[in-house]
Design a protein around this motif. Structure first.
Motif, PDB file in Angstrom:
ATOM      1  N   MET A 174      53.189  -5.612 -18.709  1.00  0.00           N
ATOM      2  CA  MET A 174      53.371  -7.057 -18.521  1.00  0.00           C
ATOM      3  C   MET A 174      53.090  -7.443 -17.077  1.00  0.00           C
ATOM      4  N   ASP A 175      52.375  -8.526 -16.907  1.00  0.00           N
ATOM      5  CA  ASP A 175      52.013  -8.996 -15.572  1.00  0.00           C
ATOM      6  C   ASP A 175      53.167  -9.827 -14.993  1.00  0.00           C
ATOM      7  N   HIS A 176      53.684  -9.376 -13.835  1.00  0.00           N
ATOM      8  CA  HIS A 176      54.791 -10.088 -13.205  1.00  0.00           C
ATOM      9  C   HIS A 176      54.355 -10.777 -11.916  1.00  0.00           C
ATOM     10  N   SER A 177      53.061 -11.092 -11.823  1.00  0.00           N
ATOM     11  CA  SER A 177      52.543 -11.702 -10.598  1.00  0.00           C
ATOM     12  C   SER A 177      53.172 -13.066 -10.326  1.00  0.00           C
ATOM     13  N   GLU A 178      53.476 -13.825 -11.384  1.00  0.00           N
ATOM     14  CA  GLU A 178      54.098 -15.132 -11.180  1.00  0.00           C
ATOM     15  C   GLU A 178      55.505 -14.979 -10.610  1.00  0.00           C
ATOM     16  N   ASP A 179      56.236 -13.980 -11.108  1.00  0.00           N
ATOM     17  CA  ASP A 179      57.583 -13.730 -10.576  1.00  0.00           C
ATOM     18  C   ASP A 179      57.507 -13.361  -9.095  1.00  0.00           C
ATOM     19  N   LEU A 180      56.540 -12.506  -8.769  1.00  0.00           N
ATOM     20  CA  LEU A 180      56.369 -12.077  -7.382  1.00  0.00           C
ATOM     21  C   LEU A 180      56.048 -13.264  -6.487  1.00  0.00           C
ATOM     22  N   GLU A 181      55.103 -14.085  -6.895  1.00  0.00           N
ATOM     23  CA  GLU A 181      54.705 -15.234  -6.086  1.00  0.00           C
ATOM     24  C   GLU A 181      55.853 -16.220  -5.920  1.00  0.00           C
ATOM     25  N   LYS A 182      56.680 -16.344  -6.941  1.00  0.00           N
ATOM     26  CA  LYS A 182      57.801 -17.266  -6.866  1.00  0.00           C
ATOM     27  C   LYS A 182      58.790 -16.830  -5.782  1.00  0.00           C
ATOM     28  N   ILE A 183      59.149 -15.528  -5.785  1.00  0.00           N
ATOM     29  CA  ILE A 183      60.089 -15.027  -4.771  1.00  0.00           C
ATOM     30  C   ILE A 183      59.470 -15.084  -3.384  1.00  0.00           C
ATOM     31  N   LEU A 184      58.203 -14.716  -3.280  1.00  0.00           N
ATOM     32  CA  LEU A 184      57.535 -14.772  -1.976  1.00  0.00           C
ATOM     33  C   LEU A 184      57.545 -16.199  -1.418  1.00  0.00           C
ATOM     34  N   GLY A 185      57.399 -17.174  -2.310  1.00  0.00           N
ATOM     35  CA  GLY A 185      57.416 -18.566  -1.879  1.00  0.00           C
ATOM     36  C   GLY A 185      58.795 -19.035  -1.437  1.00  0.00           C
ATOM     37  N   GLU A 186      59.820 -18.280  -1.790  1.00  0.00           N
ATOM     38  CA  GLU A 186      61.195 -18.641  -1.437  1.00  0.00           C
ATOM     39  C   GLU A 186      61.735 -17.829  -0.263  1.00  0.00           C
ATOM     40  N   LEU A 187      60.917 -16.955   0.309  1.00  0.00           N
ATOM     41  CA  LEU A 187      61.405 -16.044   1.346  1.00  0.00           C
ATOM     42  C   LEU A 187      62.052 -16.757   2.523  1.00  0.00           C
ATOM     43  N   GLU A 188      61.426 -17.815   2.988  1.00  0.00           N
ATOM     44  CA  GLU A 188      61.969 -18.508   4.159  1.00  0.00           C
ATOM     45  C   GLU A 188      63.410 -18.958   3.915  1.00  0.00           C
ATOM     46  N   GLY A 189      63.661 -19.555   2.753  1.00  0.00           N
ATOM     47  CA  GLY A 189      64.997 -20.024   2.424  1.00  0.00           C
ATOM     48  C   GLY A 189      65.982 -18.890   2.211  1.00  0.00           C
ATOM     49  N   LEU A 190      65.533 -17.800   1.581  1.00  0.00           N
ATOM     50  CA  LEU A 190      66.411 -16.655   1.324  1.00  0.00           C
ATOM     51  C   LEU A 190      66.812 -15.971   2.621  1.00  0.00           C
ATOM     52  N   VAL A 191      65.847 -15.837   3.533  1.00  0.00           N
ATOM     53  CA  VAL A 191      66.122 -15.224   4.834  1.00  0.00           C
ATOM     54  C   VAL A 191      67.105 -16.094   5.626  1.00  0.00           C
ATOM     55  N   LYS A 192      66.912 -17.395   5.567  1.00  0.00           N
ATOM     56  CA  LYS A 192      67.810 -18.329   6.260  1.00  0.00           C
ATOM     57  C   LYS A 192      69.215 -18.221   5.697  1.00  0.00           C
ATOM     58  N   LYS A 193      69.329 -18.076   4.389  1.00  0.00           N
ATOM     59  CA  LYS A 193      70.637 -17.947   3.743  1.00  0.00           C
ATOM     60  C   LYS A 193      71.336 -16.664   4.171  1.00  0.00           C
ATOM     61  N   ALA A 194      70.553 -15.588   4.330  1.00  0.00           N
ATOM     62  CA  ALA A 194      71.124 -14.291   4.718  1.00  0.00           C
ATOM     63  C   ALA A 194      71.459 -14.238   6.207  1.00  0.00           C
ATOM     64  N   GLY A 195      70.713 -14.971   7.006  1.00  0.00           N
ATOM     65  CA  GLY A 195      70.941 -14.936   8.453  1.00  0.00           C
ATOM     66  C   GLY A 195      70.366 -13.694   9.107  1.00  0.00           C
ATOM     67  N   TYR A 196      69.444 -13.035   8.416  1.00  0.00           N
ATOM     68  CA  TYR A 196      68.815 -11.810   8.943  1.00  0.00           C
ATOM     69  C   TYR A 196      67.515 -11.623   8.176  1.00  0.00           C
ATOM     70  N   ASP A 197      66.486 -11.057   8.824  1.00  0.00           N
ATOM     71  CA  ASP A 197      65.174 -11.034   8.155  1.00  0.00           C
ATOM     72  C   ASP A 197      64.478  -9.673   8.150  1.00  0.00           C
ATOM     73  N   GLU A 198      65.227  -8.600   8.410  1.00  0.00           N
ATOM     74  CA  GLU A 198      64.609  -7.253   8.415  1.00  0.00           C
ATOM     75  C   GLU A 198      64.996  -6.474   7.171  1.00  0.00           C
ATOM     76  N   PHE A 199      63.998  -5.907   6.495  1.00  0.00           N
ATOM     77  CA  PHE A 199      64.236  -5.145   5.265  1.00  0.00           C
ATOM     78  C   PHE A 199      63.382  -3.882   5.301  1.00  0.00           C
TER      79      PHE A 199
END
Length: 284
Positions: free
Chosen positions: A1-26
């Motif tokens: 199954m192709d999960h490219s849409e799921d991947l692109e969705k999370i990648l598009g939300e990275l800025e907000g997720l990182v801001k919520k966490a208060g840290y950006d290193e993984f």
């Protein structure tokens, strides 16, 4: 199954997720798309690993990603791996080896040696000290992975029970074991290719097989139990496998031990930046 849409969705939300966490290193890489050290290719590989770890459930992936970033900001595993000095007493119970000619997922191996512990209280009595040392090894191992190379983006882990007794584990040891298993499960998803349990006593082997029946199939496939250490060479081959485990290198585990040297090991640019910033701030 192709999960490219799921991947692109999370990648598009990275800025907000990182801001919520208060840290950006993984895993040593910057995850803020606006950051100077951001690498979109690496970020895609790491987010895909998270999606896979949580069965491509977007909500679970978001939640765990934020939790992992928060923990990394608070615990500071990079310092545990690359700045802090750990008590030499731990050297005999945990080792990392590099296995460059190994198969996919076996090029980096961490070894846990439970039967070498003479004084359990000395090793596990100070839980924080033990945890920071063990996390340091995990981070050094992750640093040896290459997320651009599908043959070297997972590591193997060996748990050797030679000389260990199921009934001799102290309260401190049980607490340390439970704590590190939970920490690795919560904050290091999708980095292990397989876990090998070797030199396992008969009773422990029975309990192990019973336990496997209750875990998810994907996890069960990663668990391999072996009664004798030399059998490991049937699963892992290469110069990083010690002779006592059937390896052809002719060397012992301690001879193969990887020792981190900041002058010889190249760290990701963002890790170097974070460490230099930390040292500078401490000096100031």
């Amino acid at each position: 199954m192709d999960h490219s849409e799921d991947l692109e969705k999370i990648l598009g939300e990275l800025e907000g997720l990182v801001k919520k966490a208060g840290y950006d290193e993984f895993y040593g890489y910057q995850m803020d798309p606006k950051g100077e050290f951001y690498d979109s290719k690496i970020a895609s590989k790491l987010i895909y690993k998270l999606l896979k770890a949580y069965n491509f459930n977007l909500e679970e992936t978001r939640r765990h990603f934020v939790d992992i970033l928060k923990w990394r900001g608070e615990f500071d595993p990079l310092s545990a791996a690359f700045l802090e000095k750990h008590d030499p007493k731990f050297d005999k119970i945990g080792v990392m080896t590099l296995n460059p000619d190994g198969q996919s997922g076996d090029k980096v191996i961490t070894w846990n040696l439970y039967g070498t512990i003479d004084n359990s209280e000395d090793v596990f009595g100070r839980l924080d000290e033990f945890m920071r040392w063990r996390v340091g090894i995990m981070e050094q191992a992750i640093n040896q992975l290459d997320f651009d190379d599908t043959t070297n983006d997972y590591m193997a882990q060996v748990h050797d029970y030679k000389g260990a007794s199921l009934f001799s584990m102290t309260g401190d040891a049980k607490k340390a074991s439970t704590s590190i298993i939970k920490m690795f499960g919560d904050y290091y998803p999708e980095v292990l290719s397989r876990k090998y349990f070797v030199n396992v006593p008969a009773l422990m082997a029975f309990l192990f097989n019973a336990f496997k029946a209750f875990v998810a199939e994907a996890t069960r496939k990663k668990l391999v139990m072996l009664r004798h250490g030399v059998e490991l060479s049937d699963y892992i081959d290469g110069v990083g496998v010690p002779k006592s485990y059937g390896g052809k290198s002719g060397k012992g585990l301690d001879e193969l031990r990887f020792i981190f040297d900041k002058d010889r090991v190249r760290l990701p640019a963002y890790v170097s930046y974070l460490l230099e910033t930390k040292v500078t701030n401490e000096v100031d």
